[in-house]
Enzyme design. Structure first.
Site, PDB file in Angstrom:
ATOM      1  N   GLU A 165       4.239  -3.548   6.043  1.00 35.67           N
ATOM      2  CA  GLU A 165       4.936  -4.734   5.538  1.00 35.67           C
ATOM      3  C   GLU A 165       6.458  -4.530   5.511  1.00 35.67           C
ATOM      4  O   GLU A 165       7.119  -4.588   4.481  1.00 35.67           O
ATOM      5  CB  GLU A 165       4.407  -5.109   4.160  1.00 35.67           C
ATOM      6  CG  GLU A 165       2.927  -5.459   4.186  1.00 35.67           C
ATOM      7  CD  GLU A 165       2.351  -5.849   2.848  1.00 35.67           C
ATOM      8  OE1 GLU A 165       1.482  -6.729   2.804  1.00 35.67           O
ATOM      9  OE2 GLU A 165       2.768  -5.256   1.828  1.00 35.67           O
ATOM     10  N   GLU A 360      -4.130  -7.199   7.218  1.00 37.21           N
ATOM     11  CA  GLU A 360      -4.425  -7.313   5.787  1.00 37.21           C
ATOM     12  C   GLU A 360      -4.677  -8.783   5.485  1.00 37.21           C
ATOM     13  O   GLU A 360      -3.852  -9.631   5.824  1.00 37.21           O
ATOM     14  CB  GLU A 360      -3.274  -6.816   4.911  1.00 37.21           C
ATOM     15  CG  GLU A 360      -3.081  -5.321   4.885  1.00 37.21           C
ATOM     16  CD  GLU A 360      -2.041  -4.904   3.847  1.00 37.21           C
ATOM     17  OE1 GLU A 360      -1.841  -5.643   2.857  1.00 37.21           O
ATOM     18  OE2 GLU A 360      -1.419  -3.845   4.038  1.00 37.21           O
TER      19      GLU A 360
END
Length: 461
Positions: A165, A360
Site C-alpha cells: 500500500e 487485498e
C-alpha cells in the site's frame, strides 16, 4: 453479458494476503532482531505482536488448510529484522531458513508464493538510528536487503512487491508505517518519506529487471475510492485533487518514474522543492513495474464545507469525509461498495496499461466461537460474492486484464492496529487480544463457500 456463473480466466490465481508481523509471532526467535512493532504497547483493544497467530511454528498446519481451500497463491511479507536483525550488516541464516521452508512447502502444496518486501515493520535499529524512510541511508539499506532476498528466492517466487500500500506514505499513516519515531510530522517530512519510498521502489525494480528477469515486480496502492458528496463543483474539485495527489501520483512514480507535474509544482511552491534533487529524479526515472497491485475495501465521499482553508491535499481525508447515504457499512464504518471496486480496477488499468492484481479485499467483523459450531458469517459471503462479481464484470465487459484475486485475509489475524477482535478471515483463530487460548484454526461458514468458488473458478458464486 456477465452473470455470477461466468468463469474467471484460465490460470487465474486464487488466494489471500497476510503480513509477517500479523501472522508469524516468534518475535525474538532464532536470531530475529526487533522491529518497531515489537516495542508498541498493548491497549484495551489491541494485542502485542509477540505471538500474533504463531505462524512461525504453525505454518505447516496453515498450508494444509490453504491447500484444502484450493488456494493457488499466497502473498506474505518478509520480516526485514528476522533476516537482517539490524537492517544493515550481517544476514541471519536461521531467519532466512524459515522463509526457505515456507516457500518450499507452499510450492509442494501447489501454491504460488508472492513476497512483499516491506509491510510496515521497520527494523528498530534503523528507526532509532535514522528515523526510518525519511533517511536516504534507509533507502540504500532497503536496496541491499531486497537484493539479497531476490538472490535467495527469485528462482522460486515469481511475484514480488516492494511495499504494501505504497500510497499510504503520502498520508498521515506514513508516520506510523515508515519507521518514523520522532519529529514534528510536517508536510515536508511526509513528502520526503513518500519520495524516498518511491526511490527505493525504483531502484529495486531496476535490480529485478537487470539481474532477476524471471521475477515480476509490482507496485501496490491502497486505492482511495472517493466520490464528491454532492454535484457542487467544490466537492468535485477536492475529490479530483485527492485522487491526483494520493492515488495517481504514486502510480505514475512507480510505473513511469516521474512526478505528475501538478504535484511537483505544488512541492516547489510550498517549500518542498529541495526534495526533488536532480540526481534522485534520474534514479526515479528507471522505475518500471510489471503489474499493478491494489487493495480495496471501501469507498467514501468528500464534502468541501468540512475542509479548513489551505489544507494540503494529502490531509483532505482527515477532514472532508462524509458518510455516503446510499451504502451500508461494517462495524467500523467502512462503506461497502462493490461497484467502486469495478471502478478502481478500471482506473488502475487505464492509468498503467499493466495487468492488475487485486491482492487485498475483505470485510471485518466482530465474531465469537461457541467451541462447537462453525461461525455463520453470511455477511462475508455476501461481501466477497458482490466484489467477485464486480471483478468478473471488469474482466469480461471492461477488458481489464486481471492476474488473480487475493482476499484479506484467509485467516483471522490481528488487525493493522493489533486488534484480534477485528476479524477478516474465513478461518477463525481461537485467541483474543489478551487471552491466547489454544489458537485453534476453525473454518467458518464462508470457508466452504469460498472453497466451492475456487474449485469452480468462479462459476459458482
Amino acid at each position: 453479458m456477465t452473470t455470477p456463473n461466468t468463469p474467471f480466466p484460465a490460470n487465474f490465481l486464487w488466494g489471500n494476503s497476510v503480513s509477517a508481523m500479523q501472522t508469524e509471532g516468534a518475535w525474538d526467535a532464532d536470531g530475529k532482531g526487533r522491529s518497531v512493532y515489537d516495542i508498541r504497547p498493548t491497549t484495551d483493544h489491541s494485542s502485542d505482536w509477540q505471538v500474533a497467530i504463531d505462524d512461525y511454528h504453525r505454518y505447516p498446519e496453515d498450508i494444509a488448510l490453504m491447500k484444502d481451500l484450493g488456494m493457488t497463491c499466497y502473498r506474505f511479507s518478509i520480516s526485514w529484522s528476522r533476516v537482517q536483525p539490524n537492517g544493515t550488516g550481517a544476514f541471519n541464516e536461521a531467519g532466512i531458513a524459515f522463509y526457505e521452508r515456507l516457500i518450499d512447502d507452499l510450492l509442494a502444496a501447489g501454491i504460488t508464493p508472492m513476497i512483499c518486501l516491506y509491510h510496515f515493520d521497520m527494523p528498530l535499529a534503523l528507526a532509532e538510528k535514522y528515523n526510518g524512510f525519511i533517511s536516504r541511508e534507509v533507502v540504500d539499506a532497503f536496496v541491499v536487503y531486497a537484493r539479497e532476498m531476490l538472490r535467495r528466492f527469485a528462482d522460486r517466487v515469481p511475484y514480488w512487491l516492494t511495499f504494501n500500500e505504497q500510497n499510504l506514505y503520502g498520508l498521515t499513516d506514513s508516520f506510523i508505517i515508515s519507521g518514523y519515531l520522532h519529529g514534528d510530522k510536517t508536510l515536508h517530512d511526509l513528502y520526503q518519506i513518500q519520495h524516498n519510498v518511491a526511490l527505493a521502489h525504483a531502484l529495486v525494480t531496476q535490480i529485478v529487471h537487470a539481474d532477476f528477469p524471471q521475477a515480476k515486480i509490482g507496485a501496490m496502492i491502497a486505492h482511495q475510492q472517493i466520490y464528491p458528496a454532492t454535484p457542487r463543483p467544490q466537492d468535485v474539485w477536492i475529490t479530483q485533487q485527492y485522487h491526483t495527489f494520493v492515488n495517481d501520483n504514486v502510480i505514475r512514480l512507480d510505473t513511469q518514474g516521474t512526478y505528475i507535474p501538478q504535484v511537483a509544482h505544488y512541492m516547489r511552491t510550498h517549500g518542498m522543492g529541495d526534495i526533488l534533487k536532480e540526481s534522485e529524479l534520474a534514479e526515479l526515472a528507471g522505475a518500471r513495474s510489471d503489474f499493478a497491485a491494489m487493495s480495496y475495501y471501501w469507498s467514501s465521499t468528500f464534502d468541501h464545507t468540512k475542509l479548513p482553508a489551505n489544507t494540503a491535499p494529502n490531509w483532505y481525508n482527515q477532514y472532508a469525509v462524509k458518510k455516503n447515504p446510499y451504502l451500508d457499512a461494517n462495524t467500523w464504518g467502512w462503506q461497502i461498495d462493490p461497484t467502486g471496486f469495478r471502478s478502481a480496477l478500471n482506473a488502475l488499468y487505464q492509468q498503467t496499461g499493466l495487468p492488475i492484481f487485486p491482492i487485498e479485499n475483505g470485510i471485518a467483523a466482530k465474531e465469537s466461537w461457541n467451541g462447537t459450531d462453525a461461525i455463520d458469517d453470511g455477511y462475508r459471503i455476501l461481501y466477497h460474492r458482490a466484489h467477485l462479481h464486480a471483478l468478473q464484470v471488469a474482466i469480461t465487459e471492461d477488458g481489464v486484464p486481471v492476474i488473480g484475486y487475493l482476499g484479506w485475509g484467509w485467516i483471522d489475524i490481528p488487525s493493522s492496529q493489533g486488534d484480534m477482535e477485528k476479524r477478516y478471515g474465513v478461518v477463525y483463530v481461537n485467541r483474543g487480544n489478551h487471552d491466547l487460548r489454544d489458537m485453534a484454526r476453525v473454518p467458518k461458514r464462508s470457508y466452504a463457500w469460498l472453497k466451492q468458488v475456487i474449485q469452480s473458478n468462479g462459476r459458482q458464486l
